[in-house]
Design a protein around this motif. Sequence first.
Motif, short mmCIF file in Angstrom:
data_model
loop_
_atom_site.label_atom_id
_atom_site.label_comp_id
_atom_site.label_asym_id
_atom_site.label_seq_id
_atom_site.Cartn_x
_atom_site.Cartn_y
_atom_site.Cartn_z
N PRO A 170 54.60 44.27 31.15
CA PRO A 170 55.01 45.41 31.98
C PRO A 170 54.15 46.64 31.72
N GLN A 171 53.78 46.85 30.45
CA GLN A 171 52.98 48.03 30.14
C GLN A 171 51.52 47.83 30.54
N ALA A 172 51.03 46.58 30.34
CA ALA A 172 49.63 46.32 30.71
C ALA A 172 49.44 46.52 32.21
N ILE A 173 50.44 46.12 32.99
CA ILE A 173 50.32 46.28 34.44
C ILE A 173 50.33 47.76 34.81
N ARG A 174 51.20 48.52 34.13
CA ARG A 174 51.25 49.96 34.40
C ARG A 174 49.90 50.60 34.07
N ILE A 175 49.33 50.21 32.93
CA ILE A 175 48.07 50.81 32.50
C ILE A 175 46.93 50.43 33.45
N SER A 176 46.94 49.18 33.94
CA SER A 176 45.78 48.72 34.71
C SER A 176 45.89 49.04 36.20
N LEU A 177 47.03 49.54 36.64
CA LEU A 177 47.22 49.73 38.08
C LEU A 177 46.17 50.61 38.77
N PRO A 178 45.79 51.76 38.18
CA PRO A 178 44.76 52.57 38.86
C PRO A 178 43.44 51.82 39.03
N THR A 179 43.00 51.13 37.97
CA THR A 179 41.75 50.36 38.07
C THR A 179 41.90 49.24 39.09
N PHE A 180 43.09 48.62 39.06
CA PHE A 180 43.38 47.51 39.94
C PHE A 180 43.30 47.92 41.41
N SER A 181 43.70 49.15 41.69
CA SER A 181 43.61 49.68 43.04
C SER A 181 42.16 49.69 43.51
N GLY A 182 41.27 50.19 42.66
CA GLY A 182 39.85 50.20 43.01
C GLY A 182 39.29 48.80 43.19
N GLU A 183 39.76 47.87 42.36
CA GLU A 183 39.29 46.49 42.46
C GLU A 183 39.70 45.85 43.78
N THR A 184 40.89 46.21 44.25
CA THR A 184 41.36 45.63 45.50
C THR A 184 40.54 46.14 46.68
N ILE A 185 40.20 47.43 46.65
CA ILE A 185 39.31 47.97 47.70
C ILE A 185 37.97 47.24 47.63
N ALA A 186 37.48 47.02 46.40
CA ALA A 186 36.20 46.32 46.25
C ALA A 186 36.30 44.90 46.81
N LEU A 187 37.47 44.27 46.64
CA LEU A 187 37.65 42.92 47.17
C LEU A 187 37.66 42.93 48.69
N LEU A 188 38.30 43.96 49.26
CA LEU A 188 38.29 44.08 50.73
C LEU A 188 36.85 44.16 51.23
N LYS A 189 36.04 44.99 50.54
CA LYS A 189 34.65 45.12 50.96
C LYS A 189 33.90 43.81 50.75
N ALA A 190 34.27 43.09 49.69
CA ALA A 190 33.57 41.84 49.39
C ALA A 190 33.86 40.77 50.43
N THR A 191 35.01 40.86 51.11
CA THR A 191 35.33 39.82 52.11
C THR A 191 34.26 39.78 53.20
N ALA A 192 33.52 40.89 53.39
CA ALA A 192 32.46 40.90 54.40
C ALA A 192 31.39 39.86 54.08
N ILE A 193 31.27 39.50 52.79
CA ILE A 193 30.25 38.52 52.39
C ILE A 193 30.57 37.14 52.98
N ALA A 194 31.86 36.90 53.30
CA ALA A 194 32.24 35.62 53.91
C ALA A 194 31.53 35.42 55.25
N SER A 195 31.09 36.53 55.87
CA SER A 195 30.39 36.40 57.16
C SER A 195 29.11 35.58 57.01
N THR A 196 28.52 35.58 55.80
CA THR A 196 27.26 34.86 55.61
C THR A 196 27.47 33.34 55.60
N ILE A 197 28.72 32.87 55.38
CA ILE A 197 28.95 31.43 55.45
C ILE A 197 29.84 31.10 56.65
N THR A 198 29.62 31.84 57.74
CA THR A 198 30.22 31.53 59.06
C THR A 198 31.73 31.68 59.15
N VAL A 199 32.35 32.48 58.27
CA VAL A 199 33.78 32.75 58.45
C VAL A 199 33.92 33.85 59.49
#
Lengths: 267, 240
Positions: A170-199
Motif C-alpha cells: 500500500p505504501q509502495a503504491i502511494r510512493i510510486s503513483l506520481p512516477t507511475f502517472s508519467g509512465e502511463t503517459i509515456a505508454l500512451l505515446k509508445a502505442t504509436a509505435i504499433a503503427s509500424t507493425i500495421t496495427v
Amino acid sequence: MLEAVADLYQQFLSGLPEPASLLIDFVVTLFPKLLDGAFVSVQLLLLSGVVGNVLALPVALARVSRNPLLRVPSYLFILLMRGTPLLVQIYILYYGVGHILGQIPLVRSSLLWRHLDAFWYAAAAFAINTAGYSGEILRGAILAVPHGEIDAARAFGMSKGLILRRVILPQAIRISLPTFSGETIALLKATAIASTITVYELLRVTNEAYAASYRFDECYISAAIVYIALSYVLTRAFYFAERQINKDRLPPSDRKAARPLESLRAA
Amino acid sequence: MAEPSYIELLGYGGPNGWGDDLLWGAWETVQVAACAYAVGIVLGLIGAGAKLTGRRAAFVVSDIYTTVVRSVPELLLIIYIFYRAPVALQALARALGSDAAIDLDPFLAAVAALGFIVGAYTTEVFRGAILAVPTGQMDAAKAIGMSWWLRTRRILLPQMLRYAIPGLGNIWLGTTKEAALVSVVSLNELMNAGKQAAGGTKDYFFFYSIVGLCYLVITIASMAGIARLERWSNRGVRRV
C-alpha cells in the motif's frame, strides 16, 4: 469566423486560396476515423498497462530479493527492457518470434494462429516493456518504505505475505503513483509505435488518411490534438487518484478540494 | 548453397556479411543522437530561460512547447518535423526574398526533429537546476557589479550544471533509444541497417536481437560515462 481563419491558413500553407468549406468538410470527416484509431490506442494502453503493471510486481520483488537466482535475472530483464529501444523489442517479437512461431506446424494449424494478429504482438511487447519500467519504479518505492514499519510488523508476528500485502505494497503504491502517472503517459505515446507493425491505431489511421488526401498538416495536427486530449484526461485521472489516496495526509484546508463531489454538494 | 553461419552473417564485407552495415548504422545512430542532443541542450537553455524570465508571453510559449512534446508521441513529431522542416525552410527563404531551391539533408531533418523533442525534456531539467541555485548568490553577484552575462557564466551555469547532470544523463539515454525512431523516415542508421539485414536473410530474430544488443552496448557505455561525469561534477562537494 472559423472559415476566415481556415482560408488564411490555407493561403499561408500553399500560397493558393482554397475554399474554407472544403477544409472544414475534410476535418469533419477525418475526426470520426481518428477516434476509431484512438479507440484501438486506448485498448492497447489499457491492456498492456494492466498486464504489464501486474507483471511488474514479481519483477520488483525478485529485484529486491536476497536470492541471486531471483535478483540477477530480474536485474538483467530490467536492463534489457530499459536499455534497448521499444521499436527493436516490438520488431523482435513481431518479426522474429512471429516468424519462428509460423514455422512450427502445430502452432500454424492451431485456432489461435488465425487470431494472433499484430495487435496482440504489440500488446505483448508493450506489456513486457512496462513490466521492466514499472518493476524498476516499484523497486525504488519498496525500498523507500521505512524499515521500522517492516520490523514492527514482524514483531507483531505477521507473515511475509501479510507484511507485503498490508504494509509494503500500500505504501509502495502511494510512493510510486506520481512516477507511475508519467509512465502511463509515456505508454500512451509508445502505442504509436504499433503503427509500424500495421496495427490500425491512431497514428496508422493518420498515416493512411494523409496518403489518401495529401493533406499533411490537417491529418497530423488533428492526430496530435487527439493525443493531447487523451494525455490530459490521463493526467487529470492520476491527479484525482493521487488526491484520493493521500486524502489523510493533506493539510486541512486542502481536504475539501480532495473530495470534489462533496464540495459541489455543499455549494 | 550452404546456409551461411551466424559468424559469416556478421562478417565485415563479403557477400553475406552484414557486420559492416550494422557498424556504420550504429555510428550513424550515435551521430544523430549526439547532434540532436546538442540541439536539445541549446533549445533547453532557451526554453528554461523563457520559463523563468517572468515575462508571461515567453512562459506561455515555452510551456506550450513542453506540454505538446510531452503528450504527443515522438513518432508523430518526428514524421511531422522531418517532412515539414524543409517546407518551413523554403517558406523562410521565400519570405527573405530568395528563390533558391533548398534541399534539406535527411540527416539534418532528422536531427531537427529529434532535437526538438529532446529540447522539451532538457527545458524541464534546466528549469529545475536553475531553481536549485540559491537566488541570493545571483543577487550578491549583481550587487558587486557583475553584468548579466558575467554572473550567468560565473555563478549560475557552473552550479546549475551540477544539478542538471543526472537529468541530462537520463535524457541522453532516452535520446539514443529515440534515435531508433528516425528509421521510420528513412535514415541509414542502426535500426534500418538491421531491417535490411533481416529482410535480406529472413533471419529476423537473429538480426533484430543483434540490433538490440548494439543499443544495449551504447546504453551501458553511456551509463559508465555518465557515472564518471557525475563523480567529476560532485568533486569537492560534501556528501550528505
